[in-house]
Design an enzyme around this catalytic site. Structure first.
Site, PDB file in Angstrom:
ATOM      1  N   ARG A  23       0.829  -1.228   0.000  1.00  0.00           N
ATOM      2  CA  ARG A  23       0.000   0.000   0.000  1.00  0.00           C
ATOM      3  C   ARG A  23       0.850   1.258   0.000  1.00  0.00           C
ATOM      4  O   ARG A  23       0.506   2.240   0.658  1.00  0.00           O
ATOM      5  CB  ARG A  23      -0.945   0.028   1.204  1.00  0.00           C
ATOM      6  CG  ARG A  23      -2.084  -0.959   1.142  1.00  0.00           C
ATOM      7  CD  ARG A  23      -3.250  -0.392   0.330  1.00  0.00           C
ATOM      8  NE  ARG A  23      -4.186  -1.465   0.009  1.00  0.00           N
ATOM      9  CZ  ARG A  23      -5.328  -1.673   0.673  1.00  0.00           C
ATOM     10  NH1 ARG A  23      -5.683  -0.878   1.646  1.00  0.00           N
ATOM     11  NH2 ARG A  23      -6.108  -2.668   0.326  1.00  0.00           N
ATOM     12  N   ARG A  27      -4.129   6.475   0.501  1.00  0.00           N
ATOM     13  CA  ARG A  27      -4.679   7.672   1.137  1.00  0.00           C
ATOM     14  C   ARG A  27      -3.724   8.432   2.037  1.00  0.00           C
ATOM     15  O   ARG A  27      -3.960   9.583   2.355  1.00  0.00           O
ATOM     16  CB  ARG A  27      -5.937   7.291   1.933  1.00  0.00           C
ATOM     17  CG  ARG A  27      -7.127   7.031   1.044  1.00  0.00           C
ATOM     18  CD  ARG A  27      -8.182   6.258   1.777  1.00  0.00           C
ATOM     19  NE  ARG A  27      -7.690   4.938   2.130  1.00  0.00           N
ATOM     20  CZ  ARG A  27      -8.405   4.011   2.742  1.00  0.00           C
ATOM     21  NH1 ARG A  27      -9.640   4.267   3.092  1.00  0.00           N
ATOM     22  NH2 ARG A  27      -7.885   2.829   3.015  1.00  0.00           N
ATOM     23  N   ARG A  36      -8.283  11.375  -5.630  1.00  0.00           N
ATOM     24  CA  ARG A  36      -9.502  10.694  -5.181  1.00  0.00           C
ATOM     25  C   ARG A  36     -10.679  11.639  -4.992  1.00  0.00           C
ATOM     26  O   ARG A  36     -11.816  11.198  -4.941  1.00  0.00           O
ATOM     27  CB  ARG A  36      -9.227   9.920  -3.880  1.00  0.00           C
ATOM     28  CG  ARG A  36      -8.611   8.572  -4.098  1.00  0.00           C
ATOM     29  CD  ARG A  36      -9.615   7.513  -4.569  1.00  0.00           C
ATOM     30  NE  ARG A  36     -10.325   6.916  -3.446  1.00  0.00           N
ATOM     31  CZ  ARG A  36     -11.617   7.020  -3.224  1.00  0.00           C
ATOM     32  NH1 ARG A  36     -12.371   7.709  -4.051  1.00  0.00           N
ATOM     33  NH2 ARG A  36     -12.175   6.435  -2.180  1.00  0.00           N
ATOM     34  N   ASP A  72      -6.677  -3.375  -7.712  1.00  0.00           N
ATOM     35  CA  ASP A  72      -7.232  -3.962  -6.495  1.00  0.00           C
ATOM     36  C   ASP A  72      -7.409  -5.458  -6.666  1.00  0.00           C
ATOM     37  O   ASP A  72      -7.699  -5.955  -7.757  1.00  0.00           O
ATOM     38  CB  ASP A  72      -8.560  -3.315  -6.088  1.00  0.00           C
ATOM     39  CG  ASP A  72      -8.878  -3.648  -4.633  1.00  0.00           C
ATOM     40  OD1 ASP A  72      -8.354  -2.964  -3.752  1.00  0.00           O
ATOM     41  OD2 ASP A  72      -9.591  -4.635  -4.393  1.00  0.00           O
ATOM     42  N   TYR A 149     -14.048 -12.709   0.644  1.00  0.00           N
ATOM     43  CA  TYR A 149     -14.839 -11.531   0.240  1.00  0.00           C
ATOM     44  C   TYR A 149     -16.109 -11.958  -0.483  1.00  0.00           C
ATOM     45  O   TYR A 149     -17.194 -11.419  -0.236  1.00  0.00           O
ATOM     46  CB  TYR A 149     -14.016 -10.587  -0.643  1.00  0.00           C
ATOM     47  CG  TYR A 149     -13.017  -9.796   0.159  1.00  0.00           C
ATOM     48  CD1 TYR A 149     -13.440  -8.747   0.966  1.00  0.00           C
ATOM     49  CD2 TYR A 149     -11.664 -10.101   0.138  1.00  0.00           C
ATOM     50  CE1 TYR A 149     -12.542  -8.026   1.732  1.00  0.00           C
ATOM     51  CE2 TYR A 149     -10.749  -9.394   0.894  1.00  0.00           C
ATOM     52  CZ  TYR A 149     -11.195  -8.356   1.691  1.00  0.00           C
ATOM     53  OH  TYR A 149     -10.307  -7.650   2.446  1.00  0.00           O
TER      54      TYR A 149
HETATM   55  O1  CP3 Z   1       0.244   0.459  -3.332  1.00  0.00           O
HETATM   56  C1  CP3 Z   1      -0.210  -0.720  -3.367  1.00  0.00           C
HETATM   57  O2  CP3 Z   1       0.082  -1.569  -2.497  1.00  0.00           O
HETATM   58  C2  CP3 Z   1      -1.027  -1.133  -4.556  1.00  0.00           C
HETATM   59  C3  CP3 Z   1      -2.418  -0.974  -4.427  1.00  0.00           C
HETATM   60  C4  CP3 Z   1      -3.342  -1.982  -3.807  1.00  0.00           C
HETATM   61  C5  CP3 Z   1      -4.698  -1.668  -3.528  1.00  0.00           C
HETATM   62  N1  CP3 Z   1      -5.330  -2.792  -3.103  1.00  0.00           N
HETATM   63  C6  CP3 Z   1      -5.350  -0.351  -3.711  1.00  0.00           C
HETATM   64  C7  CP3 Z   1      -6.412   0.016  -2.752  1.00  0.00           C
HETATM   65  C8  CP3 Z   1      -3.154  -3.318  -3.470  1.00  0.00           C
HETATM   66  C9  CP3 Z   1      -1.900  -4.165  -3.521  1.00  0.00           C
HETATM   67  C10 CP3 Z   1      -4.425  -3.825  -3.044  1.00  0.00           C
HETATM   68  C11 CP3 Z   1      -4.666  -5.223  -2.650  1.00  0.00           C
HETATM   69  C12 CP3 Z   1      -5.823  -5.535  -1.832  1.00  0.00           C
HETATM   70  N2  CP3 Z   1      -7.100  -5.084  -1.994  1.00  0.00           N
HETATM   71  C13 CP3 Z   1      -5.826  -6.468  -0.782  1.00  0.00           C
HETATM   72  C14 CP3 Z   1      -4.639  -7.288  -0.364  1.00  0.00           C
HETATM   73  C15 CP3 Z   1      -3.657  -6.480   0.343  1.00  0.00           C
HETATM   74  C16 CP3 Z   1      -3.914  -6.348   1.783  1.00  0.00           C
HETATM   75  O3  CP3 Z   1      -4.038  -5.200   2.238  1.00  0.00           O
HETATM   76  O4  CP3 Z   1      -3.944  -7.383   2.447  1.00  0.00           O
HETATM   77  C17 CP3 Z   1      -7.109  -6.522  -0.264  1.00  0.00           C
HETATM   78  C18 CP3 Z   1      -7.564  -7.359   0.907  1.00  0.00           C
HETATM   79  C19 CP3 Z   1      -7.914  -5.655  -1.037  1.00  0.00           C
HETATM   80  C20 CP3 Z   1      -9.380  -5.421  -0.918  1.00  0.00           C
HETATM   81  C21 CP3 Z   1      -9.631  -4.036  -0.483  1.00  0.00           C
HETATM   82  N3  CP3 Z   1      -9.411  -2.918  -1.246  1.00  0.00           N
HETATM   83  C22 CP3 Z   1     -10.159  -3.618   0.759  1.00  0.00           C
HETATM   84  C23 CP3 Z   1     -10.506  -4.545   1.900  1.00  0.00           C
HETATM   85  C24 CP3 Z   1     -10.236  -2.227   0.714  1.00  0.00           C
HETATM   86  C25 CP3 Z   1     -10.829  -1.317   1.754  1.00  0.00           C
HETATM   87  C26 CP3 Z   1      -9.977  -1.175   2.931  1.00  0.00           C
HETATM   88  C27 CP3 Z   1      -9.396   0.192   3.015  1.00  0.00           C
HETATM   89  O5  CP3 Z   1      -8.176   0.294   3.202  1.00  0.00           O
HETATM   90  O6  CP3 Z   1     -10.179   1.147   2.908  1.00  0.00           O
HETATM   91  C28 CP3 Z   1      -9.739  -1.801  -0.536  1.00  0.00           C
HETATM   92  C29 CP3 Z   1      -9.616  -0.411  -0.986  1.00  0.00           C
HETATM   93  C30 CP3 Z   1      -8.300  -0.004  -1.546  1.00  0.00           C
HETATM   94  N4  CP3 Z   1      -7.550  -0.692  -2.459  1.00  0.00           N
HETATM   95  C31 CP3 Z   1      -7.654   1.198  -1.239  1.00  0.00           C
HETATM   96  C32 CP3 Z   1      -6.456   1.215  -1.994  1.00  0.00           C
HETATM   97  C33 CP3 Z   1      -5.401   2.290  -2.047  1.00  0.00           C
HETATM   98  C34 CP3 Z   1      -8.219   2.254  -0.290  1.00  0.00           C
HETATM   99  C35 CP3 Z   1      -8.153   3.612  -0.856  1.00  0.00           C
HETATM  100  C36 CP3 Z   1      -9.353   4.263  -1.417  1.00  0.00           C
HETATM  101  O7  CP3 Z   1     -10.520   4.010  -1.060  1.00  0.00           O
HETATM  102  O8  CP3 Z   1      -9.053   5.142  -2.242  1.00  0.00           O
END
Ligand code: CP3
Length: 339
Positions: A23, A27, A36, A72, A149
């Protein structure tokens, strides 16, 4: 090219420990929050120009030795017939969670890579724009984590519905994981063909299982994906959290690099995985929210436990939290290179 990261994946000697952060785009960065305001998360994921811009934000700002594709984990669900949205502040919401064998039967095989063409386009543009500055990591989700999920409908604490289906309808469980394994194996190979120079398989929530259940319900499917990815000859990283008791079986499933979280000391984890594999981790991301001396103490402890053995990639044990100050992340990358 800065190839520290790829060299460490192959357990070759490096001039400094490679660093990147899960990540690292997101944000906590003002540049990301600004984008965003005008676009949803899925808009960014589906628009190669925006996804490229976000991928490069941390590469331009931090001393990281790898870029990770901005995308994602859940994107493959939609073309498989499991639509979802991201609710404001609540994370993903699956419209019709899978709850029965009949629901699993309706899940479509990912028939064509075209449905995820925008991801592959993003990778191609990124390789051009990175100009070899740092390698590009592609990624996808492992069957257990994707299934959690699809079945829970969103985030979960207990994974009760997921495990109820797993134990109660094992045939449906294995069919669902088969569909994910076929789709995700092919998706990772397509990412490599588009230009990804390493791939990470995220099994973020696999720590919900013990080793016996891992072997029965997760290993065959995860192994199938990791074998497909390994055949491409780029390094494959295999990550999960809460895996202290799973490291041996995870290593058995595959991966050139095993990613570990902070719940186990890095040296102990490496013993369990075996020194014939590389390791990635494992600083607690919440240390970035506390005082600097504690942060640096934690980082030096991770590096001390790695003991200059070839094959350590410095990372957090899980993703950077949104409330993290950017300057701390900047400093951590800098220090990890120099410690
Ligand atoms: O910079 C990076 O690492 C690349 C981007 C990336 C995102 N999602 C963007 C994202 C990566 C590698 C993921 C993988 C991902 N997505 C995982 C596995 C990684 C981990 O954290 O274990 C999972 C479980 C997801 C599913 C997911 N996506 C969830 C549960 C959420 C909501 C949780 C939260 O943090 O709000 C997301 C949203 C998400 N994916 C965001 C980002 C940057 C949140 C930002 C936003 O809403 O703009």
């Amino acid at each position: 090219m800065n190839d520290r990261f790829l060299r460490a994946c192959r357990r070759e000697p490096v001039d400094a420990t490679p660093v990147w952060f899960m990540r690292q785009a997101g944000r906590y960065m003002a540049e990301y929050r600004a984008l965003r305001e005008r676009h949803t998360l899925l808009d960014i994921c589906r628009n190669p120009e925006l996804a490229v811009e976000v991928t490069l934000q941390p590469v331009n700002r931090l001393e990281v030795d790898a870029a990770i594709l901005f995308s994602d984990l859940l994107l493959p669900l939609e073309p498989m017939g499991i639509p979802f949205t991201f609710a404001k502040g609540e994370g993903p919401v699956i419209h019709e969670p899978l709850r029965s064998a009949a629901d699993v039967d309706r899940v479509r095989q990912l028939e064509s890579r075209e449905t995820l063409d925008h991801v592959l386009a993003t990778i191609r543009i990124l390789r051009r724009e990175l100009e070899g500055r740092v390698p590009l990591i592609g990624f996808a989700g492992a069957p257990f984590t994707l299934a959690s999920y699809a079945i829970e409908g969103g985030a979960s604490r207990s994974y009760a519905r997921t495990k109820a289906l797993m134990y109660g309808e094992p045939t449906a469980w294995h069919l669902l994981c088969d569909k994910f394994a076929a789709a995700i194996g092919d998706y990772l190979v397509a990412q490599v063909e588009a230009g990804a120079q390493a791939v990470q398989l995220f099994d973020s929530w696999i720590g919900a299982l013990g080793p016996g259940d891992y072997r029965e319900f997760a290993l065959p499917h995860t192994r199938r994906i990791l074998e497909a990815a390994a055949a491409t000859a780029v390094p494959v990283l295999h990550f999960g959290t809460g895996t202290a008791t799973l490291l041996e079986v995870m290593a058995e499933a595959g991966g050139d690099v095993i990613g570990v979280d902070w719940r186990i000391p890095l040296d102990e984890a490496w013993e369990r995985i075996g020194h014939d594999r590389a390791i990635q981790g494992n600083l607690d991301p919440t240390l970035l929210l506390g005082p600097i001396d504690r942060l640096l103490g934690g980082a030096s402890d991770v590096l001390r436990r790695a003991a200059n053995r070839p094959g350590h990639i410095f990372n957090l044990g899980h993703g950077i939290l949104p409330e993290t100050p950017v300057d701390k992340v900047e400093m951590l990358a800098h220090m990890a290179h120099r410690l």
